[in-house]
Design a protein around this motif. Sequence first.
Motif, PDB file in Angstrom:
ATOM      1  N   TYR A  63       0.835  -1.197   0.000  1.00 34.25           N
ATOM      2  CA  TYR A  63       0.000   0.000   0.000  1.00 34.25           C
ATOM      3  C   TYR A  63       0.872   1.251   0.000  1.00 34.25           C
ATOM      4  O   TYR A  63       1.981   1.252   0.537  1.00 34.25           O
ATOM      5  N   ARG A  64       0.334   2.319  -0.586  1.00 30.43           N
ATOM      6  CA  ARG A  64       0.974   3.636  -0.499  1.00 30.43           C
ATOM      7  C   ARG A  64       0.320   4.346   0.691  1.00 30.43           C
ATOM      8  O   ARG A  64      -0.848   4.705   0.638  1.00 30.43           O
ATOM      9  N   VAL A  65       1.088   4.552   1.739  1.00 26.21           N
ATOM     10  CA  VAL A  65       0.526   5.006   3.018  1.00 26.21           C
ATOM     11  C   VAL A  65       0.807   6.484   3.237  1.00 26.21           C
ATOM     12  O   VAL A  65       1.928   6.957   3.020  1.00 26.21           O
ATOM     13  N   TYR A  66      -0.215   7.201   3.730  1.00 29.11           N
ATOM     14  CA  TYR A  66      -0.069   8.628   3.990  1.00 29.11           C
ATOM     15  C   TYR A  66      -0.526   8.978   5.400  1.00 29.11           C
ATOM     16  O   TYR A  66      -1.510   8.439   5.903  1.00 29.11           O
ATOM     17  N   GLY A  67       0.193   9.909   6.007  1.00 32.28           N
ATOM     18  CA  GLY A  67      -0.126  10.407   7.329  1.00 32.28           C
ATOM     19  C   GLY A  67       1.057  10.232   8.264  1.00 32.28           C
ATOM     20  O   GLY A  67       1.892   9.346   8.032  1.00 32.28           O
ATOM     21  N   PRO A  68       1.172  11.085   9.262  1.00 31.70           N
ATOM     22  CA  PRO A  68       0.259  12.177   9.618  1.00 31.70           C
ATOM     23  C   PRO A  68       0.526  13.445   8.797  1.00 31.70           C
ATOM     24  O   PRO A  68       1.586  13.590   8.199  1.00 31.70           O
ATOM     25  N   ASP A  69      -0.452  14.360   8.825  1.00 31.31           N
ATOM     26  CA  ASP A  69      -0.337  15.608   8.074  1.00 31.31           C
ATOM     27  C   ASP A  69      -1.018  16.719   8.872  1.00 31.31           C
ATOM     28  O   ASP A  69      -2.237  16.706   9.041  1.00 31.31           O
ATOM     29  N   LEU A  70      -0.208  17.644   9.363  1.00 27.86           N
ATOM     30  CA  LEU A  70      -0.733  18.720  10.193  1.00 27.86           C
ATOM     31  C   LEU A  70      -1.684  19.624   9.421  1.00 27.86           C
ATOM     32  O   LEU A  70      -2.729  20.041   9.944  1.00 27.86           O
ATOM     33  N   GLU A  71      -1.365  19.940   8.179  1.00 24.87           N
ATOM     34  CA  GLU A  71      -2.221  20.838   7.405  1.00 24.87           C
ATOM     35  C   GLU A  71      -3.593  20.204   7.164  1.00 24.87           C
ATOM     36  O   GLU A  71      -4.619  20.896   7.228  1.00 24.87           O
ATOM     37  N   LEU A  72      -3.630  18.918   6.897  1.00 20.95           N
ATOM     38  CA  LEU A  72      -4.915  18.246   6.725  1.00 20.95           C
ATOM     39  C   LEU A  72      -5.702  18.212   8.037  1.00 20.95           C
ATOM     40  O   LEU A  72      -6.928  18.330   8.036  1.00 20.95           O
ATOM     41  N   LEU A  73      -4.995  18.066   9.146  1.00 18.30           N
ATOM     42  CA  LEU A  73      -5.664  18.111  10.442  1.00 18.30           C
ATOM     43  C   LEU A  73      -6.262  19.495  10.686  1.00 18.30           C
ATOM     44  O   LEU A  73      -7.375  19.618  11.207  1.00 18.30           O
ATOM     45  N   ARG A  74      -5.543  20.528  10.274  1.00 13.69           N
ATOM     46  CA  ARG A  74      -6.076  21.884  10.365  1.00 13.69           C
ATOM     47  C   ARG A  74      -7.333  22.030   9.512  1.00 13.69           C
ATOM     48  O   ARG A  74      -8.307  22.661   9.929  1.00 13.69           O
ATOM     49  N   CYS A  75      -7.305  21.440   8.333  1.00 10.29           N
ATOM     50  CA  CYS A  75      -8.472  21.497   7.448  1.00 10.29           C
ATOM     51  C   CYS A  75      -9.683  20.835   8.099  1.00 10.29           C
ATOM     52  O   CYS A  75     -10.802  21.370   8.051  1.00 10.29           O
ATOM     53  N   VAL A  76      -9.477  19.677   8.688  1.00 14.03           N
ATOM     54  CA  VAL A  76     -10.567  18.982   9.370  1.00 14.03           C
ATOM     55  C   VAL A  76     -11.097  19.827  10.514  1.00 14.03           C
ATOM     56  O   VAL A  76     -12.311  19.934  10.729  1.00 14.03           O
ATOM     57  N   ASP A  77     -10.182  20.456  11.236  1.00  8.27           N
ATOM     58  CA  ASP A  77     -10.585  21.307  12.359  1.00  8.27           C
ATOM     59  C   ASP A  77     -11.432  22.488  11.889  1.00  8.27           C
ATOM     60  O   ASP A  77     -12.336  22.936  12.597  1.00  8.27           O
ATOM     61  N   ARG A  78     -11.152  22.974  10.675  1.00  4.71           N
ATOM     62  CA  ARG A  78     -11.928  24.080  10.102  1.00  4.71           C
ATOM     63  C   ARG A  78     -13.207  23.609   9.425  1.00  4.71           C
ATOM     64  O   ARG A  78     -14.049  24.421   9.035  1.00  4.71           O
ATOM     65  N   GLY A  79     -13.336  22.310   9.237  1.00  9.82           N
ATOM     66  CA  GLY A  79     -14.493  21.782   8.538  1.00  9.82           C
ATOM     67  C   GLY A  79     -14.343  21.779   7.036  1.00  9.82           C
ATOM     68  O   GLY A  79     -15.328  21.619   6.307  1.00  9.82           O
ATOM     69  N   ASP A  80     -13.112  21.948   6.547  1.00  8.55           N
ATOM     70  CA  ASP A  80     -12.837  21.974   5.122  1.00  8.55           C
ATOM     71  C   ASP A  80     -12.256  20.620   4.716  1.00  8.55           C
ATOM     72  O   ASP A  80     -11.054  20.375   4.870  1.00  8.55           O
ATOM     73  N   LEU A  81     -13.098  19.747   4.177  1.00  7.74           N
ATOM     74  CA  LEU A  81     -12.651  18.393   3.865  1.00  7.74           C
ATOM     75  C   LEU A  81     -12.186  18.209   2.422  1.00  7.74           C
ATOM     76  O   LEU A  81     -11.671  17.139   2.082  1.00  7.74           O
ATOM     77  N   ASP A  82     -12.331  19.212   1.587  1.00  7.93           N
ATOM     78  CA  ASP A  82     -11.922  19.062   0.192  1.00  7.93           C
ATOM     79  C   ASP A  82     -10.445  18.683   0.051  1.00  7.93           C
ATOM     80  O   ASP A  82     -10.104  17.769  -0.726  1.00  7.93           O
ATOM     81  N   PRO A  83      -9.527  19.341   0.766  1.00 11.33           N
ATOM     82  CA  PRO A  83      -8.119  18.926   0.656  1.00 11.33           C
ATOM     83  C   PRO A  83      -7.896  17.507   1.168  1.00 11.33           C
ATOM     84  O   PRO A  83      -7.032  16.792   0.657  1.00 11.33           O
ATOM     85  N   VAL A  84      -8.657  17.094   2.172  1.00  2.22           N
ATOM     86  CA  VAL A  84      -8.537  15.741   2.716  1.00  2.22           C
ATOM     87  C   VAL A  84      -8.960  14.721   1.665  1.00  2.22           C
ATOM     88  O   VAL A  84      -8.290  13.709   1.441  1.00  2.22           O
ATOM     89  N   PHE A  85     -10.075  14.982   1.007  1.00  2.00           N
ATOM     90  CA  PHE A  85     -10.532  14.096  -0.051  1.00  2.00           C
ATOM     91  C   PHE A  85      -9.525  14.038  -1.199  1.00  2.00           C
ATOM     92  O   PHE A  85      -9.306  12.974  -1.793  1.00  2.00           O
ATOM     93  N   ALA A  86      -8.913  15.175  -1.498  1.00  2.00           N
ATOM     94  CA  ALA A  86      -7.939  15.222  -2.587  1.00  2.00           C
ATOM     95  C   ALA A  86      -6.748  14.319  -2.295  1.00  2.00           C
ATOM     96  O   ALA A  86      -6.274  13.589  -3.185  1.00  2.00           O
ATOM     97  N   PHE A  87      -6.261  14.342  -1.069  1.00  2.00           N
ATOM     98  CA  PHE A  87      -5.148  13.470  -0.703  1.00  2.00           C
ATOM     99  C   PHE A  87      -5.588  12.016  -0.654  1.00  2.00           C
ATOM    100  O   PHE A  87      -4.812  11.110  -0.986  1.00  2.00           O
ATOM    101  N   ALA A  88      -6.809  11.787  -0.234  1.00  2.00           N
ATOM    102  CA  ALA A  88      -7.316  10.416  -0.174  1.00  2.00           C
ATOM    103  C   ALA A  88      -7.361   9.770  -1.552  1.00  2.00           C
ATOM    104  O   ALA A  88      -7.249   8.544  -1.674  1.00  2.00           O
ATOM    105  N   GLU A  89      -7.501  10.578  -2.582  1.00  2.00           N
ATOM    106  CA  GLU A  89      -7.529  10.041  -3.940  1.00  2.00           C
ATOM    107  C   GLU A  89      -6.156   9.534  -4.376  1.00  2.00           C
ATOM    108  O   GLU A  89      -6.055   8.654  -5.239  1.00  2.00           O
ATOM    109  N   LYS A  90      -5.102  10.071  -3.785  1.00  2.00           N
ATOM    110  CA  LYS A  90      -3.749   9.777  -4.232  1.00  2.00           C
ATOM    111  C   LYS A  90      -3.135   8.543  -3.569  1.00  2.00           C
ATOM    112  O   LYS A  90      -2.123   8.024  -4.044  1.00  2.00           O
ATOM    113  N   TYR A  91      -3.713   8.104  -2.460  1.00  4.58           N
ATOM    114  CA  TYR A  91      -3.125   7.013  -1.689  1.00  4.58           C
ATOM    115  C   TYR A  91      -4.171   5.935  -1.428  1.00  4.58           C
ATOM    116  O   TYR A  91      -5.362   6.133  -1.642  1.00  4.58           O
TER     117      TYR A  91
END
Length: 202
Positions: A28-56
């Motif tokens: 598997y191609r494994v990703y994490g941890p990622d502080l910027e994505l955690l910040r996005c989740v904290d803000r309620g902005d999941l688009d960047p999270v979904f974008a990274f999920a597509e790559k791994y």
Amino acid sequence: MNDRKVFGIGMNKTGTTTLKVCLDHLGYRVYGPDLELLRCVDRGDLDPVFAFAEKYNGFQDWPWPFVYEEMDERYEDSKFILTRRKNSDVWFNSLKKHSIKKGPTEYRKIAYGYEMPTGKKPHHVKIYEEHNEAVRAYFAGREEDFLEVCWEEGDGWEEICDFLGHDVPEAEFPHRKKSLSRAHLIVQYFKRNVGNVMDRIL
């Protein structure tokens, strides 16, 4: 590369690095941890999270424990693995030890509300236990999609590979190998130092 996505959704200090090594070994191609994505989740902005999920296709550590429901809804064939420690005291002691070594972090501030866990055990343990309970309740009755593991209790390649549909590799399980390596270093240390002392005496 495996098409199916596997999400590690245990909190940090539950053996997430061990899970990463396992998934890496299985291709598997494994990703994490990622502080910027955690910040996005904290803000309620999941688009960047979904974008990274597509790559791994393998994920562990932050922010993935906080978005398992969204990932489950978006990726229907995904698998989810909850890593945990043998009890909450062991988990908190590991978290505290790690925090003393690393110092204050924004990761912990977002995840737990505090940059350092020292003196706030009930608060952190409550978050840890409630997370595990919520995950179990969410995946109740879905044994094909969800696996809970504890490396300290003996879970390893057999459980992971049976769940994901892989052959068990010949490689030593990474968590156990780490423990054995530490034991080996201790033995070597005493052999070396005792040998030096004996040489001086003789």
